[in-house]
Design a protein around this motif. Structure first.
Motif, PDB file in Angstrom:
ATOM      1  N   ASN A   6      10.574  63.039 -92.797  1.00 57.64           N
ATOM      2  CA  ASN A   6      11.889  62.640 -92.330  1.00 57.64           C
ATOM      3  C   ASN A   6      12.881  63.288 -93.279  1.00 57.64           C
ATOM      4  O   ASN A   6      12.893  62.976 -94.472  1.00 57.64           O
ATOM      5  N   ALA A   8      16.844  65.695 -93.712  1.00 56.17           N
ATOM      6  CA  ALA A   8      18.176  65.989 -93.178  1.00 56.17           C
ATOM      7  C   ALA A   8      18.698  67.253 -93.831  1.00 56.17           C
ATOM      8  O   ALA A   8      18.370  67.563 -94.976  1.00 56.17           O
ATOM      9  N   GLN A  49      15.512  67.460 -78.369  1.00 53.32           N
ATOM     10  CA  GLN A  49      15.008  66.283 -77.654  1.00 53.32           C
ATOM     11  C   GLN A  49      14.354  66.630 -76.318  1.00 53.32           C
ATOM     12  O   GLN A  49      13.583  65.842 -75.778  1.00 53.32           O
ATOM     13  N   SER A  87      19.440  64.749 -83.835  1.00 55.35           N
ATOM     14  CA  SER A  87      18.066  64.560 -84.263  1.00 55.35           C
ATOM     15  C   SER A  87      17.152  65.563 -83.569  1.00 55.35           C
ATOM     16  O   SER A  87      17.259  65.779 -82.358  1.00 55.35           O
ATOM     17  N   ASP A 107      10.809  64.023 -88.149  1.00 58.34           N
ATOM     18  CA  ASP A 107      12.164  64.114 -87.631  1.00 58.34           C
ATOM     19  C   ASP A 107      13.055  64.842 -88.615  1.00 58.34           C
ATOM     20  O   ASP A 107      12.913  64.688 -89.832  1.00 58.34           O
ATOM     21  N   THR A 109      17.177  65.466 -89.184  1.00 54.19           N
ATOM     22  CA  THR A 109      18.535  65.144 -88.793  1.00 54.19           C
ATOM     23  C   THR A 109      19.450  66.273 -89.234  1.00 54.19           C
ATOM     24  O   THR A 109      19.440  66.663 -90.411  1.00 54.19           O
TER      25      THR A 109
END
Length: 117
Positions: A6, A8, A49, A87, A107, A109
């Motif tokens: 995870n 960013a 997505q 995302s 994921d 971001t």
């Protein structure tokens, strides 16, 4: 699957990051040791997505470098970081000696960056 990531980063910037991997197979004689990527093909993809690929970094296209035993560097230039804030899914694998092994998935971001002048 070794890890879940995870992370960013910002759009409109170079994205450079390093990853370190150890052998996570408890049945392996090299369990817990840094993975030797010598001669490996490594790929990391970022998809939106709708599962449309937005970034593909590989050792073949020069966006991934093997830095040392167990350490790779992802270096995506500003010109390819034109992602909208939001995302994304990210995943990586390597191929070596006829085997394909997942490294991670997770994921990513993307935060809106201020455009460069």
């Amino acid at each position: 699957m070794s890890i879940t990531l995870n992370s960013a980063t910002r759009s409109n910037r170079d994205w450079k990051t390093q990853f370190q991997f150890t052998d996570g197979d408890p049945d392996s004689p090299t369990y817990g040791q840094l993975l030797d990527f010598t001669g490996a093909f490594i790929a990391i993809a970022v998809v939106d997505q709708e599962c449309c690929q937005r970034i593909l970094a590989t050792t073949d296209n020069g966006l991934i470098s093997i830095i040392s035993t167990g350490v790779i560097e992802l270096d995506v230039p500003y010109s390819q970081m034109n992602l909208c804030a939001g995302s994304y899914r990210i995943g990586g694998y390597y191929q070596l000696n006829g085997d394909t092994v997942d490294l991670f998935e997770g994921d990513l971001t993307i935060q809106q960056g201020i455009p460069k002048p």
